[in-house]
Design a protein around this motif. Structure first.
Motif, mmCIF file in Angstrom:
data_model
loop_
_atom_site.group_PDB
_atom_site.id
_atom_site.type_symbol
_atom_site.label_atom_id
_atom_site.label_comp_id
_atom_site.label_asym_id
_atom_site.label_seq_id
_atom_site.Cartn_x
_atom_site.Cartn_y
_atom_site.Cartn_z
ATOM 1 N N VAL A 90 -127.380 20.131 19.666
ATOM 2 C CA VAL A 90 -127.914 21.237 18.845
ATOM 3 C C VAL A 90 -127.792 21.055 17.329
ATOM 4 N N TYR A 91 -126.847 20.232 16.891
ATOM 5 C CA TYR A 91 -126.714 20.065 15.443
ATOM 6 C C TYR A 91 -127.522 18.858 15.004
ATOM 7 N N ILE A 92 -128.665 19.150 14.435
ATOM 8 C CA ILE A 92 -129.548 18.081 13.986
ATOM 9 C C ILE A 92 -129.331 17.918 12.490
ATOM 10 N N THR A 93 -129.051 16.692 12.103
ATOM 11 C CA THR A 93 -128.847 16.456 10.677
ATOM 12 C C THR A 93 -130.199 16.514 9.976
ATOM 13 N N ASP A 94 -130.265 17.333 8.953
ATOM 14 C CA ASP A 94 -131.492 17.401 8.153
ATOM 15 C C ASP A 94 -131.732 16.053 7.502
ATOM 16 N N SER A 95 -132.977 15.736 7.308
ATOM 17 C CA SER A 95 -133.244 14.495 6.578
ATOM 18 C C SER A 95 -133.365 14.846 5.102
ATOM 19 N N TYR A 96 -132.863 13.977 4.267
ATOM 20 C CA TYR A 96 -132.879 14.213 2.828
ATOM 21 C C TYR A 96 -133.610 13.065 2.149
ATOM 22 N N GLU A 97 -134.328 13.412 1.106
ATOM 23 C CA GLU A 97 -134.984 12.394 0.291
ATOM 24 C C GLU A 97 -133.897 11.653 -0.494
ATOM 25 N N ASN A 98 -134.208 10.420 -0.859
ATOM 26 C CA ASN A 98 -133.258 9.711 -1.703
ATOM 27 C C ASN A 98 -133.390 10.115 -3.164
ATOM 28 N N ASN A 99 -134.613 10.510 -3.538
ATOM 29 C CA ASN A 99 -134.823 10.935 -4.921
ATOM 30 C C ASN A 99 -134.931 12.451 -4.960
ATOM 31 N N TYR A 100 -134.039 13.064 -5.695
ATOM 32 C CA TYR A 100 -134.075 14.513 -5.803
ATOM 33 C C TYR A 100 -134.794 14.908 -7.088
ATOM 34 N N SER A 101 -135.604 15.943 -6.991
ATOM 35 C CA SER A 101 -136.362 16.377 -8.164
ATOM 36 C C SER A 101 -135.605 17.467 -8.916
ATOM 37 N N GLU A 102 -136.089 17.777 -10.105
ATOM 38 C CA GLU A 102 -135.538 18.884 -10.885
ATOM 39 C C GLU A 102 -135.713 20.194 -10.123
ATOM 40 N N GLU A 103 -136.821 20.273 -9.378
ATOM 41 C CA GLU A 103 -137.121 21.461 -8.580
ATOM 42 C C GLU A 103 -136.036 21.669 -7.507
ATOM 43 N N ASP A 104 -135.610 20.568 -6.855
ATOM 44 C CA ASP A 104 -134.533 20.653 -5.856
ATOM 45 C C ASP A 104 -133.281 21.235 -6.486
ATOM 46 N N LYS A 105 -133.002 20.759 -7.680
ATOM 47 C CA LYS A 105 -131.783 21.185 -8.370
ATOM 48 C C LYS A 105 -131.855 22.681 -8.721
ATOM 49 N N LYS A 106 -133.049 23.115 -9.163
ATOM 50 C CA LYS A 106 -133.230 24.527 -9.497
ATOM 51 C C LYS A 106 -133.001 25.412 -8.269
ATOM 52 N N LYS A 107 -133.561 24.952 -7.133
ATOM 53 C CA LYS A 107 -133.412 25.703 -5.878
ATOM 54 C C LYS A 107 -131.945 25.751 -5.450
ATOM 55 N N TYR A 108 -131.271 24.608 -5.634
ATOM 56 C CA TYR A 108 -129.862 24.507 -5.241
ATOM 57 C C TYR A 108 -129.025 25.521 -6.027
ATOM 58 N N ILE A 109 -129.226 25.523 -7.337
ATOM 59 C CA ILE A 109 -128.441 26.411 -8.212
ATOM 60 C C ILE A 109 -128.747 27.875 -7.887
ATOM 61 N N SER A 110 -130.004 28.172 -7.625
ATOM 62 C CA SER A 110 -130.389 29.548 -7.350
ATOM 63 C C SER A 110 -129.757 30.032 -6.037
ATOM 64 N N ARG A 111 -129.769 29.173 -5.010
ATOM 65 C CA ARG A 111 -129.146 29.534 -3.728
ATOM 66 C C ARG A 111 -127.638 29.696 -3.889
ATOM 67 N N ARG A 112 -127.029 28.774 -4.639
ATOM 68 C CA ARG A 112 -125.587 28.854 -4.871
ATOM 69 C C ARG A 112 -125.229 30.187 -5.553
ATOM 70 N N ASP A 113 -125.982 30.508 -6.599
ATOM 71 C CA ASP A 113 -125.646 31.698 -7.387
ATOM 72 C C ASP A 113 -125.871 32.988 -6.600
ATOM 73 N N MET A 114 -126.918 32.995 -5.783
ATOM 74 C CA MET A 114 -127.277 34.206 -5.049
ATOM 75 C C MET A 114 -126.334 34.444 -3.867
ATOM 76 N N ILE A 115 -126.022 33.389 -3.114
ATOM 77 C CA ILE A 115 -125.293 33.567 -1.857
ATOM 78 C C ILE A 115 -123.807 33.210 -1.980
ATOM 79 N N TYR A 116 -123.495 32.164 -2.728
ATOM 80 C CA TYR A 116 -122.117 31.646 -2.673
ATOM 81 C C TYR A 116 -121.215 32.110 -3.805
ATOM 82 N N ILE A 117 -121.793 32.422 -4.974
ATOM 83 C CA ILE A 117 -120.944 32.919 -6.064
ATOM 84 C C ILE A 117 -120.231 34.220 -5.651
ATOM 85 N N PRO A 118 -120.920 35.194 -5.013
ATOM 86 C CA PRO A 118 -120.202 36.412 -4.601
ATOM 87 C C PRO A 118 -119.047 36.133 -3.633
#
Ligand SMILES: [Zn+2]
Length: 345
Positions: A90-118
């Motif tokens: 049941v635990y399928i490892t997500d596949s990740y690109e080797n090159n991360y874009s600025e967009e990925d980073k923006k999404k990462y920070i937004s998810r972190r701030d919204m869900i994990y900072i609290p």
């Protein structure tokens, strides 16, 4: 005396979980494949938390799975056991690109701030109330995933915080997004020794305990390492969400089933804490029960050709969603709990 907090605005979580609305059928099929994997496993003989023999009447059933209520600690256990074979299926490892874009980073920070900072804020505030200075807090996050929680802690000034994660690609992703090494990759057999030897005073398991096959072994390691004074975790609870799911079998079961083969209650958390010499310090309950109910009603209306009524329902229901959920949270029936345990003196 356990300090209790309730409620949290749903806000943008809806956008995060929008898949649940648009891909009901697909998600339901995925969950059904996960149920196939669990049904292949041997029947559970004892409670996952207190080891009391299970049996007697079925408590409830949903999506082809029977659940038993433990008569001793109140834990809700699926009829079939979670095993390594189940985990591999049941635990399928997500596949990740080797090159991360600025967009990925923006999404990462937004998810972190919204869900994990609290979540990180809650932990820090509660430990400060318990007498720790911010720079005394040190954290090991087990099952750190993409490092969102560790990243949030570091942003809030807890620099002595790291995480361990089994999935190498996730560790690479986390470290790339944070532009420093915040996580370490560790194979499953290394996790227990890491916990046994850590020097930190706080170990955290965010959405992790319910997935651990060798849960006793991990908890014993925490018990035996007296450096560890606090445990912070979130787990799925037996809650209104379970009941809504059992009543709406045409809708994706986010909560019970899938990768969740057992559910906590306040009493089984208390039992688990006591067994390893810890007690409840603080809890924060905010569930997704009303969001689940909302989603299920929308799916059923849509499937029944009631698109117009669904719009009407949304307009009337969404403005009161937070209020309804707060009532559920305060009634102790929320689908999730965040809990801090403290080692007994
Ligand atoms: Zn039990």
């Amino acid at each position: 005396m356990e300090r209790k907090r309730y409620g949290k605005s749903v806000g943008d979580i809806m956008k995060v979980k929008s898949d649940f609305f648009t891909r009901n059928k697909e998600m339901l099929e995925m969950s059904s494949r996960q149920a196939d994997a669990l049904l292949r496993q041997p029947e559970r003989k004892i409670c996952k938390i207190c080891h009391e023999p299970l049996g007697g009447d079925v408590f409830y059933h949903s999506q082809r799975m029977d659940y038993y209520l433990c008569g001793k600690c109140g834990h809700v256990n699926s009829k079939h056991e979670d095993t390594d074979d189940f985990a591999n299926a049941v635990y399928i490892t997500d596949s990740y690109e080797n090159n991360y874009s600025e967009e990925d980073k923006k999404k990462y920070i937004s998810r972190r701030d919204m869900i994990y900072i609290p979540k990180a804020q809650f932990l820090i505030e509660e430990l400060e109330k318990d007498g720790l200075a911010r720079d005394e807090i040190s954290v090991l996050d087990d099952g750190a995933g993409s490092g969102y929680f560790v990243s949030a802690l570091r942003k809030l000034g807890i620099l002595n915080s790291t995480g361990v994660e089994i999935s190498g690609p996730q560790v690479d992703f986390a470290n790339a997004m944070n532009e420093e090494q915040i996580l370490l990759q560790a194979d499953p057999e290394k996790i227990v020794p890491i916990i046994r030897e850590t020097k930190v005073n706080t170990v955290t398991f965010i959405g992790v305990l319910e997935h651990i096959i060798n849960l006793d072994e991990i908890l014993d390691a925490v018990r035996d390492n007296t450096n560890i004074r606090y445990i912070f975790f979130s787990v799925p609870m037996f809650s209104f969400s379970c009941i809504f799911e059992a009543a709406h079998q045409n809708c994706y079961n986010r909560h019970a089933g899938g990768t969740h083969s057992h559910l906590f209650q306040d009493s089984s958390i208390a039992y688990m804490a006591d067994r390893i010499g810890f007690e409840k310090l603080s809890s924060w309950k905010f569930g997704s029960d009303m969001m689940d109910l909302y989603r299920m009603i929308c799916v059923s209306l849509e499937e029944g050709g009631n698109g117009r009524l669904k719009e009407e329902f949304s307009e009337r229901f969404l403005p009161i969603l937070d209020t309804l959920q707060k009532t559920v949270d305060e009634s102790e029936s929320a689908s999730e709990i965040h809990m801090i345990l403290k080692r007994k003196a």
